[in-house]
Design an enzyme around this catalytic site. Structure first.
Site: not given
Ligand code: HPA
Length: 272
Positions: A62, A247, A212-213, A236, A114
């Site tokens: 970022h 990550h 998470m966003s 993923n 993501a």
């Molecule tokens: N969980 C939460 N946040 C994410 C994930 C996940 O599996 N992959 C990318 N961001």
């Protein structure tokens, strides 16, 4: 004037002095999509650290700057990087850039992220049109006194992700031959990835992806009357659906599909 509106006046005043004029679309570029800002024509770039009342973002992947200019024929103000709740910022700090987008005159935002795939038919590398969300962060950016000039006390979230935008993007994806999944994004606070049990819960509750966003940003967008387009990159499969999570894999997948992701966002922008 409330404190928030005073802060926004200061922020937008600074941005206008820097040459930022009309803004149609605010872009919030999540992990892997930051490069889209490099394609903005006649760009004016401003590091977050210079913007009054912006926090400083420190997550790998970022960059943390604002980029203004023209993309797909539209006047855009892009956030290359964003603030996350798990960094310790308040929800108000996380969503301040969305307030700023509304204050400077944007009518819409495009949010990207993501996310982990919860829907068993998804594969890493899929793009997912966000049709709705579940706020599972345990917090809400609108908690506290409401400024009625900014939006209603009890905002309607029935159409937070603008249905006509979703329809336009479905059409664009078809034209571009980009497979586009769609579904519900469930926002967790992070920074831990979820447990397998939490993912089973998420699926039972109707989530197709987790991240998470985004949810707090879209809540503020709805409060501000902004149209929203949201697209996730499924980086993923969520916890329990593959052996481990990290990550590095998230970054790797966004790197792999960023070309397609950028083309979809640019073509969508042109169509909106
Ligand atoms: N969980 C939460 N946040 C994410 C994930 C996940 O599996 N992959 C990318 N961001």
């Amino acid at each position: 004037m409330t404190k928030l509106s005073e802060m926004l006046t200061e922020t937008t005043g600074f941005l206008k002095e820097k040459g930022i004029g009309q803004v149609d679309f605010g872009l919030i570029l999540g992990s892997g999509l930051g490069e889209l800002a490099d394609e903005i024509e006649n760009a004016i770039a401003i590091p977050f650290s210079e913007v009054p009342h912006f926090a400083v973002s420190a997550v790998v992947g970022h960059a943390g700057k604002l980029v203004y200019g023209t993309l797909s024929g539209k006047k855009v103000l892009a956030l290359q990087g964003r603030f996350h709740y798990y960094e310790g910022h308040s929800m108000q700090t996380v969503t301040y850039p969305v307030r700023m987008m509304a204050a400077i005159g944007a009518h819409s935002i495009i949010v990207t992220n993501a996310a982990g795939g919860v829907n068993e038919s998804f594969t890493p590398g899929n793009l997912m049109l966000i049709t709705d969300h579940i706020n599972f962060t345990g917090d809400n950016p609108l908690i506290g006194e409401n400024d009625d000039d900014m939006g209603p006390r009890f905002p309607d979230m029935s159409h937070a992700y603008t249905p006509s935008y979703a329809e336009a993007v479905r059409k664009v994806a078809k034209e571009q031959n980009v497979p586009l999944q769609e579904g519900v994004y469930m926002g967790f606070s992070g920074p831990t990835y979820e447990t397998p049990a939490e993912i089973r819960m998420a699926r039972t509750m109707g989530a197709d992806a987790v991240g998470m966003s985004t949810v707090s940003e879209v809540i503020v967008a709805a409060h501000s009357g902004l149209n929203v387009l949201g697209i996730s990159c499924i980086t993923n499969l969520a916890a329990g659906m593959q052996s481990t999570l990290n990550h590095a894999e998230v970054v790797e997948t966004t790197e792999r599909v960023k070309g397609q992701f950028k083309e979809l966002v640019k073509a969508s922008l042109a169509a909106l």
